[in-house]
Design a protein around this motif. Sequence first.
Motif, PDB file in Angstrom:
ATOM      1  N   TYR A 134      -6.326   9.079   6.246  1.00  0.00           N
ATOM      2  CA  TYR A 134      -5.082   9.542   6.858  1.00  0.00           C
ATOM      3  C   TYR A 134      -4.750   8.736   8.113  1.00  0.00           C
ATOM      4  N   ALA A 135      -5.760   8.261   8.824  1.00  0.00           N
ATOM      5  CA  ALA A 135      -5.494   7.395   9.973  1.00  0.00           C
ATOM      6  C   ALA A 135      -4.833   6.103   9.518  1.00  0.00           C
ATOM      7  N   MET A 136      -5.278   5.560   8.394  1.00  0.00           N
ATOM      8  CA  MET A 136      -4.662   4.349   7.857  1.00  0.00           C
ATOM      9  C   MET A 136      -3.207   4.614   7.470  1.00  0.00           C
ATOM     10  N   ILE A 137      -2.950   5.764   6.866  1.00  0.00           N
ATOM     11  CA  ILE A 137      -1.587   6.093   6.429  1.00  0.00           C
ATOM     12  C   ILE A 137      -0.657   6.261   7.625  1.00  0.00           C
ATOM     13  N   GLY A 142       4.793   2.896  10.641  1.00  0.00           N
ATOM     14  CA  GLY A 142       5.765   2.200  11.475  1.00  0.00           C
ATOM     15  C   GLY A 142       5.989   0.768  11.030  1.00  0.00           C
ATOM     16  N   LEU A 143       4.899   0.049  10.767  1.00  0.00           N
ATOM     17  CA  LEU A 143       5.005  -1.333  10.311  1.00  0.00           C
ATOM     18  C   LEU A 143       5.638  -1.406   8.928  1.00  0.00           C
ATOM     19  N   THR A 144       5.387  -0.387   8.116  1.00  0.00           N
ATOM     20  CA  THR A 144       5.908  -0.380   6.747  1.00  0.00           C
ATOM     21  C   THR A 144       7.420  -0.252   6.719  1.00  0.00           C
ATOM     22  N   LEU A 188       7.232  -7.218   1.630  1.00  0.00           N
ATOM     23  CA  LEU A 188       5.986  -6.849   2.297  1.00  0.00           C
ATOM     24  C   LEU A 188       5.996  -5.377   2.688  1.00  0.00           C
ATOM     25  N   GLY A 189       7.169  -4.878   3.098  1.00  0.00           N
ATOM     26  CA  GLY A 189       7.265  -3.469   3.453  1.00  0.00           C
ATOM     27  C   GLY A 189       6.963  -2.562   2.273  1.00  0.00           C
ATOM     28  N   PHE A 190       7.505  -2.888   1.110  1.00  0.00           N
ATOM     29  CA  PHE A 190       7.233  -2.072  -0.073  1.00  0.00           C
ATOM     30  C   PHE A 190       5.775  -2.212  -0.513  1.00  0.00           C
ATOM     31  N   ALA A 191       5.184  -3.381  -0.287  1.00  0.00           N
ATOM     32  CA  ALA A 191       3.759  -3.546  -0.596  1.00  0.00           C
ATOM     33  C   ALA A 191       2.914  -2.639   0.291  1.00  0.00           C
ATOM     34  N   GLU A 192       3.268  -2.544   1.574  1.00  0.00           N
ATOM     35  CA  GLU A 192       2.545  -1.651   2.476  1.00  0.00           C
ATOM     36  C   GLU A 192       2.806  -0.187   2.125  1.00  0.00           C
ATOM     37  N   LEU A 193       4.021   0.118   1.674  1.00  0.00           N
ATOM     38  CA  LEU A 193       4.317   1.481   1.229  1.00  0.00           C
ATOM     39  C   LEU A 193       3.473   1.836   0.010  1.00  0.00           C
ATOM     40  N   ALA A 212      -5.490  -2.606   0.793  1.00  0.00           N
ATOM     41  CA  ALA A 212      -5.425  -2.698   2.255  1.00  0.00           C
ATOM     42  C   ALA A 212      -6.316  -3.824   2.765  1.00  0.00           C
ATOM     43  N   ILE A 213      -7.505  -3.950   2.181  1.00  0.00           N
ATOM     44  CA  ILE A 213      -8.410  -5.029   2.588  1.00  0.00           C
ATOM     45  C   ILE A 213      -7.786  -6.387   2.291  1.00  0.00           C
ATOM     46  N   ALA A 214      -7.258  -6.537   1.079  1.00  0.00           N
ATOM     47  CA  ALA A 214      -6.743  -7.835   0.651  1.00  0.00           C
ATOM     48  C   ALA A 214      -5.480  -8.228   1.404  1.00  0.00           C
ATOM     49  N   MET A 215      -4.553  -7.290   1.562  1.00  0.00           N
ATOM     50  CA  MET A 215      -3.254  -7.638   2.124  1.00  0.00           C
ATOM     51  C   MET A 215      -3.236  -7.554   3.645  1.00  0.00           C
ATOM     52  N   ILE A 216      -3.649  -6.413   4.192  1.00  0.00           N
ATOM     53  CA  ILE A 216      -3.550  -6.237   5.636  1.00  0.00           C
ATOM     54  C   ILE A 216      -4.694  -6.957   6.340  1.00  0.00           C
ATOM     55  N   GLY A 217      -5.802  -7.158   5.641  1.00  0.00           N
ATOM     56  CA  GLY A 217      -6.854  -8.000   6.200  1.00  0.00           C
ATOM     57  C   GLY A 217      -6.360  -9.417   6.420  1.00  0.00           C
TER      58      GLY A 217
END
Length: 376
Positions: A134-137, A142-144, A188-193, A212-217
């Motif tokens: 939930y912390a990740m969500i 905001g960035l999403t 990228l926003g929809f990918a984060e969503l 999350a590891i692959a993209m936001i890392g």
Amino acid sequence: MAIGNVLEAEVSTKQNQNIAAPELVWKGYEKVAFRILFIFFFILTVPIDPEYYAQWFNIDWTNPHIRDLGGLGGFGYRFTTINTESGMFGLASYVNWGIALVIGVVGGVVWTLLDHKSTNYRILYYFITVAVTYAMITRLQGLTFSKIFPSQMPPLAETQLNTLLGDFVPQKLYWIQLSFVPSYEVFLGFAELLVMGLLFFRGTRALGAALAIAMIGNIAISNHVYDGGVHVLASFYALGGAFVLWPYLRPIWNLLVNQKDEVLTIYRFPFKKPWQKALRIGLKVFTIAIFFVLSAYLHYDNYEHDSYKVPSRPGLANSKGLYEVTEFKVNGQAIPYSPLDSLRWQDVTFEKWSTISYSVFNTFNIHGEAGRGKQF
């Protein structure tokens, strides 16, 4: 005989249903590692600063702003800051993670000395995984939505289009690459969503953690390269994703590499009591309402009407553009043009909104790099 075998199987099944499954016993090193990581991730994910809870009551909920939700997403406890180049963009910027880990090690040792009876911590493991998820969500929202409704990297201003490439700091070079292609920013926003959505449901949580590891890392690495400033936040998604994904790795390895059948044994808290069910459903509904629906609406409204990164007040009519300064006076005294003059304006850029910028010759440090003229 066939009927007898079936009856025997049914009786055996009913008898087995009344026999409690043996309690899972963790190895000693597994319990020690969990104690350390539990304390570490608790500090990183569960808000323990009273100011966090105070802001929920200080917000004008009749007129909330997207910046309000940024703080509500939560943050790890900040013990200290190091005001150096490394403290801003390098290894020293992770100082609070280091302190949290030290506390985790000390607390884990004390916990080990005091607790000799526990055979496993699967309930605590479940809830700390939920906290990390939930912390990740909540921190990603905001960035999403600022990408889905492109305002995180708004379209390039006249000033930026008329700035020499060498006058940009690395962080701005990184961001304007997305400003050139707004459709990619939206993608990228929809990918984060998608990451947020996958993390929200238990059945797809592992896939969301892997993404999350692959993209936001990758975003974390880019921020280190370009001094982006949000590398610690981005690294948290990679670290949290690894923690959430960890119990799935061995079954995945056995299935794909060793080609063995696997049955996931991920523990899920049963939530049997009515108040437990109500609390679980309430938390999910609250998260959707605030960090999905409200956040999306506020970012859309900001994008359509009053982007917080761009002034809303219009500038002089028909003045947008780049102008060369042919005459410059200070206290009534004209200063002749010189490319090395640190006071005289060389050119002026008028935006369509109420902002101007000008170029002078100057040498100063931003992020440890020398710059001239405009800096962003």
